[in-house]
Design a protein around this motif. Structure first.
Motif, PDB file in Angstrom:
ATOM      1  N   PRO A 212       0.825  -1.214   0.000  1.00 12.09           N
ATOM      2  CA  PRO A 212       0.000   0.000   0.000  1.00 12.09           C
ATOM      3  C   PRO A 212       0.857   1.261   0.000  1.00 12.09           C
ATOM      4  O   PRO A 212       1.779   1.410   0.808  1.00 12.09           O
ATOM      5  N   GLY A 213       0.553   2.149  -0.899  1.00  6.36           N
ATOM      6  CA  GLY A 213       1.236   3.438  -0.948  1.00  6.36           C
ATOM      7  C   GLY A 213       2.469   3.481  -1.820  1.00  6.36           C
ATOM      8  O   GLY A 213       2.951   4.575  -2.160  1.00  6.36           O
ATOM      9  N   LEU A 214       3.014   2.317  -2.230  1.00  9.07           N
ATOM     10  CA  LEU A 214       4.274   2.326  -2.968  1.00  9.07           C
ATOM     11  C   LEU A 214       4.095   2.897  -4.375  1.00  9.07           C
ATOM     12  O   LEU A 214       4.881   3.745  -4.822  1.00  9.07           O
ATOM     13  N   LEU A 215       3.065   2.445  -5.090  1.00  8.53           N
ATOM     14  CA  LEU A 215       2.833   2.982  -6.426  1.00  8.53           C
ATOM     15  C   LEU A 215       2.419   4.449  -6.375  1.00  8.53           C
ATOM     16  O   LEU A 215       2.777   5.233  -7.258  1.00  8.53           O
ATOM     17  N   ALA A 216       1.682   4.835  -5.346  1.00  8.16           N
ATOM     18  CA  ALA A 216       1.320   6.246  -5.183  1.00  8.16           C
ATOM     19  C   ALA A 216       2.566   7.096  -4.969  1.00  8.16           C
ATOM     20  O   ALA A 216       2.682   8.204  -5.517  1.00  8.16           O
ATOM     21  N   LEU A 217       3.509   6.583  -4.195  1.00  7.22           N
ATOM     22  CA  LEU A 217       4.766   7.295  -3.989  1.00  7.22           C
ATOM     23  C   LEU A 217       5.536   7.417  -5.294  1.00  7.22           C
ATOM     24  O   LEU A 217       6.148   8.463  -5.577  1.00  7.22           O
ATOM     25  N   PHE A 218       5.501   6.368  -6.121  1.00  2.00           N
ATOM     26  CA  PHE A 218       6.149   6.406  -7.430  1.00  2.00           C
ATOM     27  C   PHE A 218       5.551   7.517  -8.296  1.00  2.00           C
ATOM     28  O   PHE A 218       6.276   8.295  -8.931  1.00  2.00           O
TER      29      PHE A 218
ATOM     30  N   PRO B  22      15.606  17.695   3.201  1.00  2.00           N
ATOM     31  CA  PRO B  22      14.719  16.876   4.036  1.00  2.00           C
ATOM     32  C   PRO B  22      13.720  16.062   3.232  1.00  2.00           C
ATOM     33  O   PRO B  22      13.364  14.950   3.620  1.00  2.00           O
ATOM     34  N   TYR B  23      13.265  16.602   2.084  1.00  2.00           N
ATOM     35  CA  TYR B  23      12.305  15.855   1.269  1.00  2.00           C
ATOM     36  C   TYR B  23      12.949  14.611   0.665  1.00  2.00           C
ATOM     37  O   TYR B  23      12.390  13.512   0.739  1.00  2.00           O
ATOM     38  N   VAL B  24      14.120  14.777   0.058  1.00  2.00           N
ATOM     39  CA  VAL B  24      14.787  13.634  -0.573  1.00  2.00           C
ATOM     40  C   VAL B  24      15.142  12.572   0.465  1.00  2.00           C
ATOM     41  O   VAL B  24      14.948  11.370   0.248  1.00  2.00           O
ATOM     42  N   SER B  25      15.649  12.999   1.628  1.00  2.00           N
ATOM     43  CA  SER B  25      15.989  12.042   2.681  1.00  2.00           C
ATOM     44  C   SER B  25      14.755  11.295   3.161  1.00  2.00           C
ATOM     45  O   SER B  25      14.787  10.069   3.343  1.00  2.00           O
ATOM     46  N   SER B  26      13.665  12.020   3.365  1.00  2.00           N
ATOM     47  CA  SER B  26      12.432  11.375   3.831  1.00  2.00           C
ATOM     48  C   SER B  26      11.893  10.408   2.796  1.00  2.00           C
ATOM     49  O   SER B  26      11.374   9.337   3.132  1.00  2.00           O
ATOM     50  N   GLN B  27      12.000  10.773   1.524  1.00  2.00           N
ATOM     51  CA  GLN B  27      11.510   9.903   0.459  1.00  2.00           C
ATOM     52  C   GLN B  27      12.273   8.588   0.427  1.00  2.00           C
ATOM     53  O   GLN B  27      11.701   7.536   0.133  1.00  2.00           O
ATOM     54  N   ARG B  28      13.561   8.624   0.714  1.00  2.00           N
ATOM     55  CA  ARG B  28      14.347   7.396   0.747  1.00  2.00           C
ATOM     56  C   ARG B  28      14.031   6.565   1.983  1.00  2.00           C
ATOM     57  O   ARG B  28      14.018   5.333   1.934  1.00  2.00           O
ATOM     58  N   LEU B  29      13.751   7.235   3.105  1.00  2.00           N
ATOM     59  CA  LEU B  29      13.519   6.521   4.355  1.00  2.00           C
ATOM     60  C   LEU B  29      12.115   5.946   4.459  1.00  2.00           C
ATOM     61  O   LEU B  29      11.897   4.955   5.147  1.00  2.00           O
ATOM     62  N   ILE B  30      11.154   6.553   3.781  1.00  2.00           N
ATOM     63  CA  ILE B  30       9.773   6.119   3.940  1.00  2.00           C
ATOM     64  C   ILE B  30       9.539   4.733   3.335  1.00  2.00           C
ATOM     65  O   ILE B  30       8.574   4.045   3.676  1.00  2.00           O
ATOM     66  N   LEU B  31      10.439   4.310   2.448  1.00  2.00           N
ATOM     67  CA  LEU B  31      10.259   3.001   1.821  1.00  2.00           C
ATOM     68  C   LEU B  31      10.289   1.878   2.846  1.00  2.00           C
ATOM     69  O   LEU B  31       9.475   0.953   2.793  1.00  2.00           O
ATOM     70  N   ALA B  32      11.232   1.939   3.785  1.00  2.00           N
ATOM     71  CA  ALA B  32      11.289   0.903   4.819  1.00  2.00           C
ATOM     72  C   ALA B  32      10.032   0.915   5.670  1.00  2.00           C
ATOM     73  O   ALA B  32       9.541  -0.141   6.091  1.00  2.00           O
TER      74      ALA B  32
ATOM     75  N   VAL C  36      -0.473   7.714   0.575  1.00  2.00           N
ATOM     76  CA  VAL C  36       0.782   7.196   1.149  1.00  2.00           C
ATOM     77  C   VAL C  36       0.688   7.307   2.661  1.00  2.00           C
ATOM     78  O   VAL C  36       0.919   8.368   3.246  1.00  2.00           O
ATOM     79  N   ARG C  37       0.331   6.194   3.286  1.00  2.00           N
ATOM     80  CA  ARG C  37       0.144   6.165   4.739  1.00  2.00           C
ATOM     81  C   ARG C  37       0.849   4.944   5.323  1.00  2.00           C
ATOM     82  O   ARG C  37       0.225   3.892   5.525  1.00  2.00           O
ATOM     83  N   PRO C  38       2.142   5.061   5.602  1.00  2.00           N
ATOM     84  CA  PRO C  38       2.869   3.922   6.178  1.00  2.00           C
ATOM     85  C   PRO C  38       2.402   3.644   7.595  1.00  2.00           C
ATOM     86  O   PRO C  38       1.971   4.564   8.312  1.00  2.00           O
ATOM     87  N   PRO C  39       2.442   2.374   8.024  1.00  2.00           N
ATOM     88  CA  PRO C  39       2.084   2.074   9.409  1.00  2.00           C
ATOM     89  C   PRO C  39       3.050   2.755  10.364  1.00  2.00           C
ATOM     90  O   PRO C  39       4.239   2.889  10.080  1.00  2.00           O
ATOM     91  N   ALA C  40       2.514   3.208  11.482  1.00  2.00           N
ATOM     92  CA  ALA C  40       3.346   3.916  12.455  1.00  2.00           C
ATOM     93  C   ALA C  40       4.350   2.948  13.057  1.00  2.00           C
ATOM     94  O   ALA C  40       3.977   1.867  13.534  1.00  2.00           O
TER      95      ALA C  40
END
Length: 437
Positions: free
Chosen positions: A5-11, A114-124, A191-195
Motif C-alpha cells: 500500500p502506498g508504494l505505487l502512489a509514492l512512485f 529533508p524531502y529527498v531524505s524522507s523519500q528514501r527513508l519512507i520506503l522501509a 501514502v500512509r505507512p504504518p506507524a
C-alpha cells in the motif's frame, strides 16, 4: 512488492514532482537569461538553490527525526507550491528582481534535502517492520522509486523545451508549482505507512546541546562505519564527476561535433534512455545481484566515460547510454545499504548527511567544470572526469567487500558509550559496536 500500500502512489508523486523539477531546470535559467540578458545572474540563481541544500542539509535531519518522514514530505511539498508560483506571480506584477529570485531559489533548496531524505527513508516504513529489513526487497523498492526520477529525466527535457516554446518560461513555472500540489495530495491521501513502534523511555525534552550533537550524529555514524564511509566516498567521487559531463557536452557539441543542437538532444536523450532502462533492470533484477555483479555495474558506469574522448557522436551517445544504464543499480544499492546499516533513531540524520554530501559534490562538479574548461581544455577535463569516476567505482567495490554487517534492527538504538552517564535524545553508536572498525 507492487502490492505494498502506498508504494505505487509514492512512485507517481515522485514522477510528477521530478518532471516538474526538470521543467524548472530548463525554464528558470532560460527565464533569467531572457529577462536579464546575463549568464552570470543565471548561474547565481541556480547556485542559490544548491546553497540552500548544502547549508541546511545537516540540520534538516533533526526536522525529519522530530516530524517523521511522511509529515516532512507533506510540509516540503506544501511549501514549494507557493514558492514556485511566486516567481511567475511577481513577474506578472512587475515586482520580480534578482534578490527576490535568489531568495526563492535558496528557499526551494532548503526544502530539498529533508524531502529527498524522507523519500528514501519512507520506503522501509511502507514495507513494514519485517519486509523493511529485507535487503533485496528494499533494494527493489528503491529502484522503483529511483526509476521515477530516471523516466522524468527522459521525458522532462524534451517536453520542457516544447512547453517553453509554446507557453513561455514563466508559464512553465506554473506547471511545476502544480506538480508539487498534486504530489502533496497523493502523499496526503494514498501514502500512509504504518506507524513504527519504537521503544523510547526518555520522553523528556532534549537539551540544546543534545540537539546540536544530533545534527552531526548521522555524519559521524557514516564516517565511523567502514562500509558506509566507503559508500559515501564513492558517491562523492561519482557525483562530482558525472554532473560535470553535462557541462562539457555543450562545449563538445559546439566545438567538435558540428554545433547542431539536435546532436546535444541526441546525447542527452541517450543518457536518459539508459537511465530509464537501467531502472527497469534494477527493479527486476537488483535483488538477485551479488557483489560481483554490482562491481561489474560500477565498472560499467565509469569505463564508458572514456568514449567521450572519441570524436564521434555515436560513440559519445553509446558511452552516455551505458553510464545511464548502470547508474540506477548503484544508486539503489547505496540508498539501501545506508538505510539498513543505520539504527532507526538516527536514520534521518545519516540520510540527510548523505543527501547533503551528494548535493555538495554535484555543486562542486557543476561550478568547477566551467573554469576548468577555460584553463585546461575539453580533453583534459573529460579525462579527469573519467578518472574520478573510475576511482569512485573502485571505492564502491571496496565498500561492497567491507559491508559484511547485518542490517540494523528496526527499533535498534546505537549503544551508548559507558563514559556518558546521561541518556541523550538521540544516541550515537560507539566505535566498538561496528563490525568493521
Amino acid at each position: 512488492m507492487l502490492r505494498t500500500p502506498g508504494l505505487l502512489a509514492l512512485f507517481v508523486a515522485k514522477l510528477l514532482s521530478t518532471f516538474g523539477s526538470w521543467l524548472t531546470l530548463l525554464a528558470l535559467p532560460w527565464f533569467v537569461l531572457v529577462t536579464t540578458g546575463s549568464p552570470v545572474k543565471m548561474s547565481a540563481v541556480l547556485a542559490a538553490e544548491f546553497l540552500g541544500v548544502v547549508t541546511l542539509g545537516l540540520p534538516s535531519g533533526r526536522v525529519v527525526a522530530r516530524l517523521g518522514v511522511r509529515r516532512t514530505m507533506l510540509i516540503c511539498d506544501a511549501a514549494r507550491v507557493p514558492l514556485m508560483a511566486l516567481i511567475p506571480l511577481l513577474h506578472q506584477a512587475g515586482w520580480l528582481s534578482l534578490p527576490a529570485l535568489l531568495v526563492v531559489s535558496f528557499s526551494l533548496g532548503v526544502f530539498t534535502a529533508p524531502y529527498v531524505s524522507s523519500q528514501r527513508l519512507i520506503l522501509a516504513d511502507l514495507l513494514g517492520p519485517t519486509r523493511g529489513t529485507d535487503e533485496k526487497l528494499l533494494a527493489r523498492a528503491n529502484s522503483l522509486i529511483d526509476g521515477a526520477t530516471r523516466v522524468a529525466a527522459l521525458a522532462g527535457p524534451a517536453l520542457g523545451g516544447l512547453l517553453i516554446a509554446l507557453l513561455g518560461p514563466a508559464q512553465v513555472l506554473w506547471i511545476d508549482a502544480g506538480t508539487y500540489l498534486i504530489s502533496y495530495l497523493i502523499l496526503a491521501f494514498f501514502v500512509r505507512p504504518p506507524a513504527p513502534v519504537v521503544a523510547d523511555t526518555n520522553r523528556a525534552s532534549p537539551r540544546a546541546s543534545d540537539e546540536r550533537a544530533a545534527t552531526f550524529a548521522g555524519l559521524r555514524h557514516a564516517l565511523r562505519h567502514r562500509a558506509l564511509r566507503l559508500f559515501v566516498l564513492a558517491l562523492t567521487l561519482v557525483t562530482t564527476s558525472v554532473p560535470a559531463v553535462f557541462i562539457c557536452l555543450q562545449v563538445l557539441v559546439m566545438d567538435e561535433l558540428g554545433g547542431d543542437p539536435r546532436t546535444l538532444g541526441l546525447l542527452t536523450g541517450a543518457n536518459g534512455a539508459g537511465l530509464a532502462i537501467g531502472s527497469l533492470v534494477a527493479v527486476a533484477g537488483l535483488g538477485r545481484m551479488n557483489n560481483t555483479a554490482l562491481t561489474g555495474a560500477a565498472m560499467l558506469q565509469c569505463a564508458p566515460l572514456w568514449l567521450l574522448l572519441v570524436d564521434h557522436a555515436l560513440a559519445v551517445a553509446g558511452g552516455l547510454f551505458l553510464v545511464g544504464l548502470a547508474t540506477p543499480l548503484l544508486a539503489a544499492t547505496v540508498n539501501t545499504r545506508v538505510t539498513l546499516r543505520t539504527p532507526a533513531p538516527i536514520r534521518p540524520h545519516v540520510m540527510t548527511a548523505v543527501t547533503t554530501t551528494e548535493n555538495l559534490a554535484a555543486f562542486v562538479g557543476y561550478t568547477a567544470a566551467g573554469p576548468a574548461l577555460q584553463l585546461s581544455g575539453l580533453r583534459t577535463v573529460l579525462a579527469v572526469i573519467a578518472t574520478l569516476a573510475a576511482l569512485g567505482a573502485i571505492t564502491f567495490a571496496m565498500a561492497l567487500r567491507a559491508d559484511d554487517s547485518p542490517p540494523a534492527l528496526p527499533n535498534q538504538r546505537p549503544r551508548e558509550p559507558r563514559r556518558h552517564r546521561r541518556t541523550p535524545a538521540i544516541h550515537e553508536p560507539a566505535t566498538g559496536t561496528e563490525r568493521n572498525p
